[in-house]
Design a protein around this motif. Structure first.
Motif, PDB file in Angstrom:
ATOM      1  N   SER A  34       4.579  -1.767  18.680  1.00 54.63           N
ATOM      2  CA  SER A  34       5.386  -2.852  18.133  1.00 54.63           C
ATOM      3  C   SER A  34       5.895  -2.481  16.747  1.00 54.63           C
ATOM      4  O   SER A  34       5.239  -1.757  16.002  1.00 54.63           O
ATOM      5  N   LYS A  35       7.034  -3.031  16.387  1.00 55.26           N
ATOM      6  CA  LYS A  35       7.546  -2.775  15.038  1.00 55.26           C
ATOM      7  C   LYS A  35       6.686  -3.474  13.994  1.00 55.26           C
ATOM      8  O   LYS A  35       6.806  -3.193  12.804  1.00 55.26           O
ATOM      9  N   TYR A  36       5.784  -4.368  14.424  1.00 57.84           N
ATOM     10  CA  TYR A  36       4.895  -5.073  13.502  1.00 57.84           C
ATOM     11  C   TYR A  36       3.517  -4.404  13.378  1.00 57.84           C
ATOM     12  O   TYR A  36       2.641  -4.901  12.690  1.00 57.84           O
ATOM     13  N   ASP A  37       3.338  -3.267  14.033  1.00 59.95           N
ATOM     14  CA  ASP A  37       2.068  -2.533  13.943  1.00 59.95           C
ATOM     15  C   ASP A  37       1.679  -2.167  12.511  1.00 59.95           C
ATOM     16  O   ASP A  37       0.497  -2.186  12.188  1.00 59.95           O
ATOM     17  N   PRO A  38       2.630  -1.834  11.608  1.00 62.49           N
ATOM     18  CA  PRO A  38       2.225  -1.524  10.237  1.00 62.49           C
ATOM     19  C   PRO A  38       1.456  -2.678   9.571  1.00 62.49           C
ATOM     20  O   PRO A  38       0.514  -2.450   8.814  1.00 62.49           O
ATOM     21  N   LEU A  39       1.814  -3.918   9.887  1.00 63.12           N
ATOM     22  CA  LEU A  39       1.079  -5.059   9.337  1.00 63.12           C
ATOM     23  C   LEU A  39      -0.329  -5.106   9.918  1.00 63.12           C
ATOM     24  O   LEU A  39      -1.301  -5.316   9.192  1.00 63.12           O
ATOM     25  N   ALA A  40      -0.444  -4.885  11.221  1.00 66.33           N
ATOM     26  CA  ALA A  40      -1.767  -4.872  11.852  1.00 66.33           C
ATOM     27  C   ALA A  40      -2.637  -3.786  11.239  1.00 66.33           C
ATOM     28  O   ALA A  40      -3.814  -4.029  10.917  1.00 66.33           O
ATOM     29  N   HIS A  41      -2.088  -2.595  11.051  1.00 70.43           N
ATOM     30  CA  HIS A  41      -2.856  -1.490  10.462  1.00 70.43           C
ATOM     31  C   HIS A  41      -3.264  -1.810   9.028  1.00 70.43           C
ATOM     32  O   HIS A  41      -4.384  -1.499   8.613  1.00 70.43           O
ATOM     33  N   PHE A  42      -2.372  -2.414   8.272  1.00 80.19           N
ATOM     34  CA  PHE A  42      -2.698  -2.806   6.894  1.00 80.19           C
ATOM     35  C   PHE A  42      -3.865  -3.786   6.889  1.00 80.19           C
ATOM     36  O   PHE A  42      -4.831  -3.622   6.134  1.00 80.19           O
ATOM     37  N   LEU A  43      -3.783  -4.816   7.726  1.00 83.02           N
ATOM     38  CA  LEU A  43      -4.850  -5.822   7.757  1.00 83.02           C
ATOM     39  C   LEU A  43      -6.165  -5.244   8.265  1.00 83.02           C
ATOM     40  O   LEU A  43      -7.236  -5.613   7.774  1.00 83.02           O
ATOM     41  N   GLU A  44      -6.112  -4.327   9.222  1.00 86.39           N
ATOM     42  CA  GLU A  44      -7.333  -3.699   9.739  1.00 86.39           C
ATOM     43  C   GLU A  44      -8.072  -2.941   8.646  1.00 86.39           C
ATOM     44  O   GLU A  44      -9.298  -2.862   8.656  1.00 86.39           O
ATOM     45  N   ARG A  45      -7.328  -2.374   7.701  1.00 89.80           N
ATOM     46  CA  ARG A  45      -7.950  -1.609   6.617  1.00 89.80           C
ATOM     47  C   ARG A  45      -8.498  -2.502   5.500  1.00 89.80           C
ATOM     48  O   ARG A  45      -9.261  -2.041   4.662  1.00 89.80           O
ATOM     49  N   CYS A  46      -8.093  -3.771   5.474  1.00 92.32           N
ATOM     50  CA  CYS A  46      -8.571  -4.689   4.435  1.00 92.32           C
ATOM     51  C   CYS A  46     -10.038  -5.041   4.676  1.00 92.32           C
ATOM     52  O   CYS A  46     -10.443  -5.288   5.803  1.00 92.32           O
ATOM     53  N   THR A  47     -10.815  -5.060   3.607  1.00 93.08           N
ATOM     54  CA  THR A  47     -12.235  -5.395   3.726  1.00 93.08           C
ATOM     55  C   THR A  47     -12.528  -6.817   3.267  1.00 93.08           C
ATOM     56  O   THR A  47     -13.637  -7.297   3.452  1.00 93.08           O
ATOM     57  N   GLU A  48     -11.550  -7.483   2.690  1.00 94.11           N
ATOM     58  CA  GLU A  48     -11.752  -8.847   2.207  1.00 94.11           C
ATOM     59  C   GLU A  48     -11.679  -9.843   3.368  1.00 94.11           C
ATOM     60  O   GLU A  48     -11.077  -9.563   4.395  1.00 94.11           O
ATOM     61  N   SER A  49     -12.273 -11.020   3.172  1.00 90.42           N
ATOM     62  CA  SER A  49     -12.196 -12.060   4.198  1.00 90.42           C
ATOM     63  C   SER A  49     -10.882 -12.830   4.109  1.00 90.42           C
ATOM     64  O   SER A  49     -10.481 -13.463   5.068  1.00 90.42           O
ATOM     65  N   GLU A  50     -10.231 -12.779   2.955  1.00 87.05           N
ATOM     66  CA  GLU A  50      -8.924 -13.413   2.775  1.00 87.05           C
ATOM     67  C   GLU A  50      -7.967 -12.419   2.133  1.00 87.05           C
ATOM     68  O   GLU A  50      -8.343 -11.711   1.201  1.00 87.05           O
ATOM     69  N   VAL A  51      -6.750 -12.398   2.654  1.00 90.61           N
ATOM     70  CA  VAL A  51      -5.716 -11.532   2.092  1.00 90.61           C
ATOM     71  C   VAL A  51      -4.524 -12.424   1.763  1.00 90.61           C
ATOM     72  O   VAL A  51      -3.856 -12.936   2.660  1.00 90.61           O
ATOM     73  N   ARG A  52      -4.270 -12.642   0.473  1.00 91.85           N
ATOM     74  CA  ARG A  52      -3.138 -13.454   0.029  1.00 91.85           C
ATOM     75  C   ARG A  52      -1.920 -12.550  -0.090  1.00 91.85           C
ATOM     76  O   ARG A  52      -1.980 -11.502  -0.728  1.00 91.85           O
ATOM     77  N   MET A  53      -0.819 -12.958   0.532  1.00 90.23           N
ATOM     78  CA  MET A  53       0.383 -12.125   0.530  1.00 90.23           C
ATOM     79  C   MET A  53       1.627 -12.983   0.385  1.00 90.23           C
ATOM     80  O   MET A  53       1.661 -14.130   0.824  1.00 90.23           O
ATOM     81  N   THR A  54       2.642 -12.381  -0.212  1.00 88.96           N
ATOM     82  CA  THR A  54       3.964 -12.999  -0.228  1.00 88.96           C
ATOM     83  C   THR A  54       4.746 -12.449   0.958  1.00 88.96           C
ATOM     84  O   THR A  54       4.400 -11.400   1.516  1.00 88.96           O
ATOM     85  N   PHE A  55       5.785 -13.149   1.327  1.00 89.67           N
ATOM     86  CA  PHE A  55       6.629 -12.665   2.421  1.00 89.67           C
ATOM     87  C   PHE A  55       7.256 -11.327   2.044  1.00 89.67           C
ATOM     88  O   PHE A  55       7.440 -10.458   2.892  1.00 89.67           O
ATOM     89  N   GLU A  56       7.568 -11.152   0.753  1.00 89.21           N
ATOM     90  CA  GLU A  56       8.146  -9.892   0.287  1.00 89.21           C
ATOM     91  C   GLU A  56       7.163  -8.738   0.470  1.00 89.21           C
ATOM     92  O   GLU A  56       7.562  -7.623   0.833  1.00 89.21           O
ATOM     93  N   GLU A  57       5.879  -8.987   0.214  1.00 92.78           N
ATOM     94  CA  GLU A  57       4.876  -7.935   0.417  1.00 92.78           C
ATOM     95  C   GLU A  57       4.776  -7.562   1.891  1.00 92.78           C
ATOM     96  O   GLU A  57       4.655  -6.378   2.233  1.00 92.78           O
ATOM     97  N   ILE A  58       4.852  -8.558   2.761  1.00 95.97           N
ATOM     98  CA  ILE A  58       4.820  -8.290   4.205  1.00 95.97           C
ATOM     99  C   ILE A  58       6.037  -7.451   4.596  1.00 95.97           C
ATOM    100  O   ILE A  58       5.912  -6.462   5.327  1.00 95.97           O
ATOM    101  N   GLU A  59       7.218  -7.814   4.065  1.00 99.56           N
ATOM    102  CA  GLU A  59       8.431  -7.051   4.360  1.00 99.56           C
ATOM    103  C   GLU A  59       8.317  -5.619   3.841  1.00 99.56           C
ATOM    104  O   GLU A  59       8.789  -4.675   4.488  1.00 99.56           O
ATOM    105  N   GLY A  60       7.658  -5.441   2.696  1.00 97.77           N
ATOM    106  CA  GLY A  60       7.453  -4.097   2.163  1.00 97.77           C
ATOM    107  C   GLY A  60       6.571  -3.252   3.066  1.00 97.77           C
ATOM    108  O   GLY A  60       6.807  -2.057   3.253  1.00 97.77           O
ATOM    109  N   ILE A  61       5.535  -3.865   3.644  1.00103.32           N
ATOM    110  CA  ILE A  61       4.645  -3.148   4.565  1.00103.32           C
ATOM    111  C   ILE A  61       5.382  -2.804   5.851  1.00103.32           C
ATOM    112  O   ILE A  61       5.254  -1.697   6.381  1.00103.32           O
ATOM    113  N   LEU A  62       6.185  -3.756   6.334  1.00111.13           N
ATOM    114  CA  LEU A  62       6.913  -3.541   7.587  1.00111.13           C
ATOM    115  C   LEU A  62       8.081  -2.571   7.421  1.00111.13           C
ATOM    116  O   LEU A  62       8.417  -1.846   8.347  1.00111.13           O
TER     117      LEU A  62
END
Length: 145
Positions: free
Chosen positions: A2-30
């Motif tokens: 999927s073209k959204y796999d980069p977001l999944a991979h980013f979240l999989e690497r996060c160790t925190e229980s909460e990840v606060r993000m802006t839409f711009e940060e999501i667009e940067g990852i994607l």
């Protein structure tokens, strides 16, 4: 893939229980802008049949909450434990442990009740009811004798 796999991979690497993000940060990852439907609250719901991006964050073990459409930000909250190779070894399995062969719900009530030896679980509990439902011929030999 999927073209959204980069977001999944980013979240999989996060160790925190909460990840606060802006839409711009999501667009940067994607690497591309979010679609126009991102302005609708339903697009950020945790319904797996909603859209492809929803499947990405759900597969990474997260759900969305505190979606602020005006402020263009949200929180991804972890709902599944971390299963990274750093913690568990290769393949997501703990070192030296075999993978389970059956569903973990199998046997979840084990030990909560016992059945007396010699009990026929297929026999009608109430012989009179069985006679009314199926007639006297339906009862076993021991009842007929």
């Amino acid at each position: 893939m999927s073209k959204y796999d980069p977001l999944a991979h980013f979240l999989e690497r996060c160790t925190e229980s909460e990840v606060r993000m802006t839409f711009e940060e999501i667009e940067g990852i994607l690497g591309f802008p979010l679609p126009p439907s991102q302005t609708h609250r339903a697009w950020w719901s945790n319904n797996a049949s909603n859209n492809v991006m929803t499947k990405a964050w759900l597969s990474a073990g997260f759900e969305t909450e505190q979606v602020d459409l005006e402020g263009r930000k949200l929180v991804f909250r972890r709902v599944k434990p971390i299963a990274s190779s750093r913690q568990t070894g290769e393949g997501g399995k703990a070192p030296g442990k075999k993978s389970p062969r059956r569903n973990p719900l199998f046997g979840f009530m084990a030990g909560t009740f016992t059945i007396a030896p010699g009990t026929d679980l297929t026999a009608p509990a109430d012989g009179e009811w069985a006679d009314m439902a199926w007639g006297k011929s339906s009862r076993g030999r021991e009842d007929a004798a």
